[in-house]
Design a protein around this motif. Structure first.
Motif, mmCIF file in Angstrom:
data_model
loop_
_atom_site.group_PDB
_atom_site.id
_atom_site.type_symbol
_atom_site.label_atom_id
_atom_site.label_comp_id
_atom_site.label_asym_id
_atom_site.label_seq_id
_atom_site.Cartn_x
_atom_site.Cartn_y
_atom_site.Cartn_z
ATOM 1 N N CYS A 281 0.841 -1.189 0.000
ATOM 2 C CA CYS A 281 0.000 0.000 0.000
ATOM 3 C C CYS A 281 0.883 1.248 0.000
ATOM 4 C CB CYS A 281 -0.947 0.006 1.194
ATOM 5 S SG CYS A 281 -0.122 -0.007 2.797
ATOM 6 N N LEU A 282 0.240 2.421 -0.062
ATOM 7 C CA LEU A 282 0.962 3.686 -0.077
ATOM 8 C C LEU A 282 1.639 3.946 1.265
ATOM 9 C CD1 LEU A 282 -1.718 5.889 -1.871
ATOM 10 C CD2 LEU A 282 0.483 5.166 -2.840
ATOM 11 N N PRO A 283 2.782 4.604 1.270
ATOM 12 C CA PRO A 283 3.432 4.962 2.549
ATOM 13 C C PRO A 283 2.482 5.761 3.434
ATOM 14 C CG PRO A 283 4.925 5.350 0.720
ATOM 15 C CD PRO A 283 3.589 5.009 0.101
ATOM 16 N N GLY A 284 2.454 5.409 4.707
ATOM 17 C CA GLY A 284 1.586 6.087 5.657
ATOM 18 C C GLY A 284 0.188 5.517 5.744
ATOM 19 N N LEU A 285 -0.102 4.514 4.906
ATOM 20 C CA LEU A 285 -1.431 3.915 4.905
ATOM 21 C C LEU A 285 -1.333 2.454 5.334
ATOM 22 C CD1 LEU A 285 -4.442 4.460 4.144
ATOM 23 C CD2 LEU A 285 -3.925 3.498 1.904
ATOM 24 N N SER A 286 -2.215 2.024 6.222
ATOM 25 C CA SER A 286 -2.257 0.631 6.633
ATOM 26 C C SER A 286 -2.933 -0.207 5.559
ATOM 27 C CB SER A 286 -3.028 0.493 7.949
ATOM 28 O OG SER A 286 -3.372 -0.853 8.189
ATOM 29 N N ALA A 287 -2.412 -1.406 5.336
ATOM 30 C CA ALA A 287 -3.026 -2.303 4.366
ATOM 31 C C ALA A 287 -4.458 -2.647 4.755
ATOM 32 C CB ALA A 287 -2.187 -3.575 4.236
ATOM 33 N N HIS A 288 -4.741 -2.682 6.072
ATOM 34 C CA HIS A 288 -6.088 -2.993 6.540
ATOM 35 C C HIS A 288 -7.096 -1.925 6.117
ATOM 36 C CE1 HIS A 288 -5.175 -6.581 8.725
ATOM 37 N NE2 HIS A 288 -4.320 -5.988 9.538
ATOM 38 N N ALA A 289 -6.614 -0.714 5.842
ATOM 39 C CA ALA A 289 -7.507 0.378 5.455
ATOM 40 C C ALA A 289 -7.374 0.720 3.976
ATOM 41 C CB ALA A 289 -7.198 1.624 6.284
ATOM 42 N N SER A 290 -6.634 -0.079 3.228
ATOM 43 C CA SER A 290 -6.379 0.221 1.820
ATOM 44 C C SER A 290 -7.542 -0.236 0.947
ATOM 45 C CB SER A 290 -5.094 -0.474 1.362
ATOM 46 O OG SER A 290 -5.271 -1.880 1.353
ATOM 47 N N LYS A 291 -7.434 0.086 -0.328
ATOM 48 C CA LYS A 291 -8.502 -0.220 -1.273
ATOM 49 C C LYS A 291 -8.792 -1.721 -1.348
ATOM 50 C CE LYS A 291 -7.447 0.322 -5.586
ATOM 51 N NZ LYS A 291 -7.047 1.128 -6.767
ATOM 52 N N ILE A 292 -7.739 -2.533 -1.344
ATOM 53 C CA ILE A 292 -7.967 -3.970 -1.540
ATOM 54 C C ILE A 292 -8.711 -4.590 -0.370
ATOM 55 C CG2 ILE A 292 -5.839 -4.919 -0.528
ATOM 56 C CD1 ILE A 292 -5.698 -6.616 -3.206
ATOM 57 N N SER A 293 -8.509 -4.053 0.829
ATOM 58 C CA SER A 293 -9.233 -4.597 1.977
ATOM 59 C C SER A 293 -10.717 -4.253 1.907
ATOM 60 C CB SER A 293 -8.633 -4.069 3.288
ATOM 61 O OG SER A 293 -8.876 -2.695 3.446
#
Length: 336
Positions: free
Chosen positions: A191-203
Motif C-alpha cells: 500500500c501507499l506509505p503512511g497507509l495501513s493495508a487494513h484500510a487500503s482499497k484492496i481490503s
C-alpha cells in the motif's frame, strides 16, 4: 483512504504469475513502484498423520508479529473448530520483531526478550522456501511450487495497492504429528506509505477468496487463486504445472456461491468458478472459521474439481468470506 463508491468504480486490476525465486522477500521490496510491503501472511491448510485437519495463519509486518491462529478444523460444517493457539501472553509470541538478511534469506527475530523467552518463533523467508516454527506446535516448511506466485497490481483511486500470493507445498508437523499433505503459502499486501493495508482499497474490495492446490497421480500440481469483490471486481489464476497459466479479471470471471441457513446462521458451502474456458466446483468439507468468525470472516476448507477433467489424488482448498465489507452479492459471485 478517500471516499469512493467501490460498487461503481469499475476498478481494473493487472494480474500476472511469477516464480518465487524472482521475488524480493525483504521488507524493502519495491516491486510495486511507490508502494511498500505493509503486511505478510504465512498460511496453510494441512492434514496430519493423526487424522486431523488444521488451519494456521501468522501475520507479520516490518516491525511486529501481531496475529496468529492455529485451529483444528471440524468435518461438520456447522461445528465450531477447536482453537489450539492464538496470540497472547499464554499462547504465542506477540510483539516487536527485527528482520535480518543473510545470503538472500530474511529472518524475523523476536525483539521482546521477555515474550521471546516464553514463546519461540522462527520465521525465515527465501527464494527456495519459507521456514515457520512456533513453540512446540508448529514446525512447517512451505516450498513454493514453480511459477506459482499470483501478482495483482491495482492502481488508481482511491489509492494504489498491490498483492502477491505464493502457493506452496507443506511439510513438517503440527502438535507433533507429521504433515501428510496440504497446501499453503505466503501472501503479501502493498500500500501507499503512511497507509495501513487494513484500510487500503484492496481490503475494501475483497469479499470472497478461493485458493486451492491439487496433486494428481502422475505427481503434477494444479493450483488456483480467485478473488471476488465489489462492483464486478475479480481476479483469477489457474496454473497446471508445466503449462502456461490461465489469467482472468472482472467480467471474464463468472461464479455462484450456494449458502445454507441453520438456526438463523448462514454460511456458504458450495461454489462454482468459471474463467478462461475452465469451470471449477468447490465443495466444503471442514469448518475452518474459529476465532475469525468474530471478525466477520468465514473460512471453509474443501475440495476443488475441474469439470470434465481428471480427478486429483488429493485436493485442498479454502473459501474465505469477508462479510464485514459486503453490501450485496459482491463481485460477480451470485449467492443462490
Amino acid at each position: 483512504m478517500s471516499r469512493l463508491d467501490l460498487s461503481t468504480a469499475q476498478i481494473v486490476p493487472t494480474v500476472s504469475m511469477a516464480d518465487a525465486a524472482t521475488q524480493d522477500h525483504s521488507t524493502g521490496d519495491k516491486q510495486f513502484p511507490g508502494l511498500h510491503n505493509d503486511l505478510l501472511f504465512l498460511w496453510a491448510m494441512v492434514d496430519t498423520a493423526n487424522g486431523k485437519r488444521y488451519e494456521l495463519v501468522r501475520t507479520l509486518s516490518a516491525s511486529a508479529a501481531f496475529d496468529f491462529t492455529l485451529h483444528e478444523c471440524h468435518p461438520d460444517l456447522w461445528a465450531y473448530p477447536r482453537t489450539v493457539r492464538i496470540p497472547g501472553e499464554h499462547d504465542l509470541y506477540w510483539g516487536p520483531i527485527l528482520w535480518l538478511e543473510r545470503d538472500g534469506q530474511h529472518s524475523a527475530f523476536s525483539a521482546n526478550l521477555t515474550m521471546a523467552a516464553k514463546h519461540r518463533m522462527t520465521v525465515a523467508l527465501g527464494p527456495r522456501g519459507y521456514v515457520w516454527k512456533e513453540d512446540d506446535v508448529v514446525d512447517v516448511l512451505l516450498t513454493p511450487l514453480p511459477d506459482n506466485v499470483t501478482r495483482i497490481d491495482v492502481p488508481g483511486e482511491p489509492d494504489d495497492v498491490g498483492y502477491t500470493s505464493s502457493g506452496c507445498t507443506v511439510s513438517g508437523s503440527i502438535e507433533g504429528s507429521p504433515i501428510t499433505g496440504g497446501y499453503g503459502g505466503l501472501d503479501r499486501m502493498y500500500c501507499l506509505p503512511g497507509l495501513s493495508a487494513h484500510a487500503s482499497k484492496i481490503s475494501h474490495l475483497e469479499h470472497y477468496w478461493f485458493v486451492w492446490g491439487a496433486v494428481f497421480d502422475d505427481g503434477h500440481w494444479e493450483t488456483g487463486n480467485t478473488m471476488l469483490g465489489a462492483g464486478g471486481y475479480a481476479t483469477a489464476t489457474f496454473h497446471r504445472q508445466g503449462e502456461p497459466p490461465v489469467i482472468a479479471t472482472n467480467d471474464e470471471v463468472e461464479s455462484s456461491v450456494l449458502w445454507d441457513t441453520r438456526d438463523d446462521v448462514s454460511q456458504p458451502h458450495i461454489a462454482t468458478l468459471s474463467f478462461g474456458g475452465h469451470t471449477f466446483d468447490f465443495q466444503g468439507t471442514h469448518n475452518a472459521a474459529a476465532c475469525a468468525a468474530a471478525l466477520g470472516i468465514a473460512w471453509l476448507h474443501g475440495t476443488v474439481q475441474e469439470r470434465g477433467a481428471a480427478r486429483p489424488v488429493a485436493s485442498w482448498s479454502t473459501m474465505e468470506v469477508i462479510q464485514r465489507n459486503w453490501g450485496g452479492s459482491g463481485g460477480r459471485a451470485t449467492p443462490r
